[in-house]
Design an enzyme around this catalytic site. Sequence first.
Site, PDB file in Angstrom:
ATOM      1  N   ASP A 291      17.639  25.625  19.649  1.00  0.00           N
ATOM      2  CA  ASP A 291      18.667  25.174  18.718  1.00  0.00           C
ATOM      3  C   ASP A 291      20.038  25.637  19.216  1.00  0.00           C
ATOM      4  O   ASP A 291      20.318  26.828  19.232  1.00  0.00           O
ATOM      5  CB  ASP A 291      18.367  25.739  17.324  1.00  0.00           C
ATOM      6  CG  ASP A 291      19.457  25.414  16.306  1.00  0.00           C
ATOM      7  OD1 ASP A 291      20.360  24.617  16.627  1.00  0.00           O
ATOM      8  OD2 ASP A 291      19.408  25.962  15.195  1.00  0.00           O
TER       9      ASP A 291
ATOM     10  N   GLU B 292      37.376  42.697  40.517  1.00  0.00           N
ATOM     11  CA  GLU B 292      37.443  44.155  40.382  1.00  0.00           C
ATOM     12  C   GLU B 292      37.622  44.488  38.894  1.00  0.00           C
ATOM     13  O   GLU B 292      38.739  44.634  38.409  1.00  0.00           O
ATOM     14  CB  GLU B 292      38.610  44.726  41.193  1.00  0.00           C
ATOM     15  CG  GLU B 292      38.510  44.473  42.685  1.00  0.00           C
ATOM     16  CD  GLU B 292      39.724  44.973  43.439  1.00  0.00           C
ATOM     17  OE1 GLU B 292      39.639  45.102  44.685  1.00  0.00           O
ATOM     18  OE2 GLU B 292      40.772  45.237  42.803  1.00  0.00           O
TER      19      GLU B 292
ATOM     20  N   GLU C  83      37.651  46.464  35.443  1.00  0.00           N
ATOM     21  CA  GLU C  83      37.875  47.798  34.890  1.00  0.00           C
ATOM     22  C   GLU C  83      37.356  47.843  33.458  1.00  0.00           C
ATOM     23  O   GLU C  83      37.294  46.809  32.786  1.00  0.00           O
ATOM     24  CB  GLU C  83      39.363  48.144  34.930  1.00  0.00           C
ATOM     25  CG  GLU C  83      39.936  48.164  36.340  1.00  0.00           C
ATOM     26  CD  GLU C  83      41.457  48.193  36.381  1.00  0.00           C
ATOM     27  OE1 GLU C  83      42.014  48.322  37.485  1.00  0.00           O
ATOM     28  OE2 GLU C  83      42.094  48.066  35.317  1.00  0.00           O
TER      29      GLU C  83
ATOM     30  N   GLU D 162      39.599  55.194  36.787  1.00  0.00           N
ATOM     31  CA  GLU D 162      40.848  54.438  36.833  1.00  0.00           C
ATOM     32  C   GLU D 162      41.992  55.266  36.245  1.00  0.00           C
ATOM     33  O   GLU D 162      41.836  56.413  35.871  1.00  0.00           O
ATOM     34  CB  GLU D 162      40.697  53.093  36.120  1.00  0.00           C
ATOM     35  CG  GLU D 162      40.598  51.890  37.056  1.00  0.00           C
ATOM     36  CD  GLU D 162      41.798  51.712  37.963  1.00  0.00           C
ATOM     37  OE1 GLU D 162      42.895  52.175  37.596  1.00  0.00           O
ATOM     38  OE2 GLU D 162      41.645  51.118  39.046  1.00  0.00           O
TER      39      GLU D 162
ATOM     40  N   GLU E 115      36.279  51.908  37.149  1.00  0.00           N
ATOM     41  CA  GLU E 115      36.195  50.661  37.917  1.00  0.00           C
ATOM     42  C   GLU E 115      35.023  50.750  38.871  1.00  0.00           C
ATOM     43  O   GLU E 115      34.830  51.771  39.550  1.00  0.00           O
ATOM     44  CB  GLU E 115      37.479  50.405  38.706  1.00  0.00           C
ATOM     45  CG  GLU E 115      37.433  49.126  39.538  1.00  0.00           C
ATOM     46  CD  GLU E 115      38.734  48.849  40.298  1.00  0.00           C
ATOM     47  OE1 GLU E 115      38.653  48.417  41.461  1.00  0.00           O
ATOM     48  OE2 GLU E 115      39.815  49.076  39.715  1.00  0.00           O
TER      49      GLU E 115
ATOM     50  N   HIS F 200      41.380  42.286  38.816  1.00  0.00           N
ATOM     51  CA  HIS F 200      41.963  41.585  39.950  1.00  0.00           C
ATOM     52  C   HIS F 200      40.887  40.725  40.600  1.00  0.00           C
ATOM     53  O   HIS F 200      39.742  41.160  40.762  1.00  0.00           O
ATOM     54  CB  HIS F 200      42.518  42.578  40.958  1.00  0.00           C
ATOM     55  CG  HIS F 200      43.492  43.551  40.355  1.00  0.00           C
ATOM     56  ND1 HIS F 200      43.753  44.791  40.902  1.00  0.00           N
ATOM     57  CD2 HIS F 200      44.251  43.472  39.240  1.00  0.00           C
ATOM     58  CE1 HIS F 200      44.634  45.425  40.154  1.00  0.00           C
ATOM     59  NE2 HIS F 200      44.950  44.644  39.145  1.00  0.00           N
TER      60      HIS F 200
ATOM     61  N   ARG G 174      52.213  45.369  44.706  1.00  0.00           N
ATOM     62  CA  ARG G 174      51.298  45.241  43.577  1.00  0.00           C
ATOM     63  C   ARG G 174      51.989  44.828  42.287  1.00  0.00           C
ATOM     64  O   ARG G 174      51.342  44.704  41.251  1.00  0.00           O
ATOM     65  CB  ARG G 174      50.527  46.557  43.394  1.00  0.00           C
ATOM     66  CG  ARG G 174      49.589  46.847  44.552  1.00  0.00           C
ATOM     67  CD  ARG G 174      48.968  48.232  44.475  1.00  0.00           C
ATOM     68  NE  ARG G 174      48.200  48.497  45.682  1.00  0.00           N
ATOM     69  CZ  ARG G 174      46.876  48.361  45.792  1.00  0.00           C
ATOM     70  NH1 ARG G 174      46.193  47.953  44.748  1.00  0.00           N
ATOM     71  NH2 ARG G 174      46.255  48.630  46.911  1.00  0.00           N
TER      72      ARG G 174
ATOM     73  N   GLU H 236      44.784  37.664  46.250  1.00  0.00           N
ATOM     74  CA  GLU H 236      44.350  38.415  45.072  1.00  0.00           C
ATOM     75  C   GLU H 236      45.237  38.056  43.890  1.00  0.00           C
ATOM     76  O   GLU H 236      46.449  38.252  43.933  1.00  0.00           O
ATOM     77  CB  GLU H 236      44.443  39.916  45.358  1.00  0.00           C
ATOM     78  CG  GLU H 236      44.128  40.810  44.177  1.00  0.00           C
ATOM     79  CD  GLU H 236      44.481  42.269  44.443  1.00  0.00           C
ATOM     80  OE1 GLU H 236      44.101  43.129  43.628  1.00  0.00           O
ATOM     81  OE2 GLU H 236      45.157  42.546  45.464  1.00  0.00           O
TER      82      GLU H 236
ATOM     83  N   ARG I   5      46.197  39.047  40.271  1.00  0.00           N
ATOM     84  CA  ARG I   5      46.107  40.338  39.618  1.00  0.00           C
ATOM     85  C   ARG I   5      46.283  40.281  38.099  1.00  0.00           C
ATOM     86  O   ARG I   5      46.167  41.295  37.417  1.00  0.00           O
ATOM     87  CB  ARG I   5      47.146  41.289  40.223  1.00  0.00           C
ATOM     88  CG  ARG I   5      46.882  41.573  41.687  1.00  0.00           C
ATOM     89  CD  ARG I   5      48.019  42.357  42.347  1.00  0.00           C
ATOM     90  NE  ARG I   5      48.259  43.639  41.705  1.00  0.00           N
ATOM     91  CZ  ARG I   5      47.552  44.744  41.910  1.00  0.00           C
ATOM     92  NH1 ARG I   5      46.517  44.720  42.747  1.00  0.00           N
ATOM     93  NH2 ARG I   5      47.860  45.879  41.291  1.00  0.00           N
TER      94      ARG I   5
END
Length: 474
Positions: free
Chosen positions: A55, A134, A136, A216, A224, A273, A343, A362, A364
């Site tokens: 269902d 990645e 966290e 972290e 992480e 990330h 970053r 990447e 982020r």
Amino acid sequence: MRSEFSPKDVLELAREHDVKFVDLRFMDFPGLMQHFTIPVTELSEDLFEDGLGFDGSSIRGWRSIHESDMLVVPDPKTATLDPFMEISTLILYCNILDPITKERYSKCPRCVSEKAENYLNSTGIADTAYFGPEAEFFIFDDVRYETTANSSFYCVDSNEGIWNSGREEYPNLGYKLRHKQGYFPVPPNDSMANLRNEMVQVMMDCGLTVECHHHEVATGGQAEIDLRFDSMTNIADQLMFYKYICKNVAHRHGKSVTFMPKPLFQDNGSGMHVHMSLWRDGKPLFAGDKYAGLSDEALWYMGGILKHANALVALTNPTMNSYKRLVPGYEAPVNLAYSMRNRSACLRIPMYSPSPKSKRIEFRAPDPSCNPYFAFPALLMAGIDGIQNKIDPGEALDKDLYDLPPEEKAKVPQVPGSLKDALDALEADHEFLLKGDVFTEDVIATWLEYKRINEVEATNLRPHPYEFHLYYDI
């Protein structure tokens, strides 16, 4: 999780380990894994072809009661022994099909991810999209929350939280991590090292490949664990198993794991990330002689993500709480720019290795509250659109974006500041997601309706505890 595993192999695995039950798992619309269990006597090769009826009307965001019958069809390559069940149990991840047409159900998130991979292959651009998330998360020792007509509160606690430095613990041994100083001292400051080791060991025992783990930045048990990259749907499967393992290892130690992006005020939130690269015939397509050693395809891919970023975050950062983390001037990258090493940009080109095989981009901004079977395909579709239309990402920004002069900073666009704004952006810009019938209009419409009614409006209707601090004496 195995790339080549047949239904016959699954039956042999079940016999070899004296399996008694089979747990059939599938993802609901917002992103919470669901399951039901059958005795192993019901497991046959036909099940992988014919599926099993259930269902679907009670699954969030799915069908109404008058069309509730659906089929769950297991994927044999996802067969894994459950490390937590007391009686031997085999896990199988599943796709959802319409029982009449036998077509993939458009709102099944895992089907969306597989359709995106098929679409990528059909374009001729690449045959494989590799993703490396990645994620966290926080590990708490106590979690309490409640909302009623006349009250609302939450309270989370961690034995290593700096707010407990003065608590009588008989004895309190200190070693409480200060705000933003959790990255990453050795034990006893890092009180979660043994717990993370256990999580990683269980992951590896279940076939996941882990690259590293660490505490972290935040106090209060932020962690992480990084999975090794894999093809898109496979890594989404693994990420969901990763969450299952983290939560259950913590639970058997009397602790609780949350992937909620921002559970603590005045400290770092939890991001995810996402590393991405495209390959064709075993060769990486993102390595070249352009900026940061990238190819034209990689630059165009980034151009697609930057162009559609406002819409993308409605899927990669899909909760009201997500935007408590995506705040200008804090740790989360909100600036829609790209850079190598920097970053503070939403898009970064990692420069750890000169090998062409390591060349990747990447993104982020995402956080681990997302449904990866929607978030990863959305990123891929934006990148494909960028390549198909040769979208120029503009000039790289290699300055510290947080320290730019105000007039220069004002020229750098930023992600939406709320889930409402992100949903509005998705409503206005989602044509790129519809190519190849990967996402469908009913998926987008249901996502917008569900999020607006059940999250945006539901939150806005309720008084916030801080409003009493601000306004009670007016």
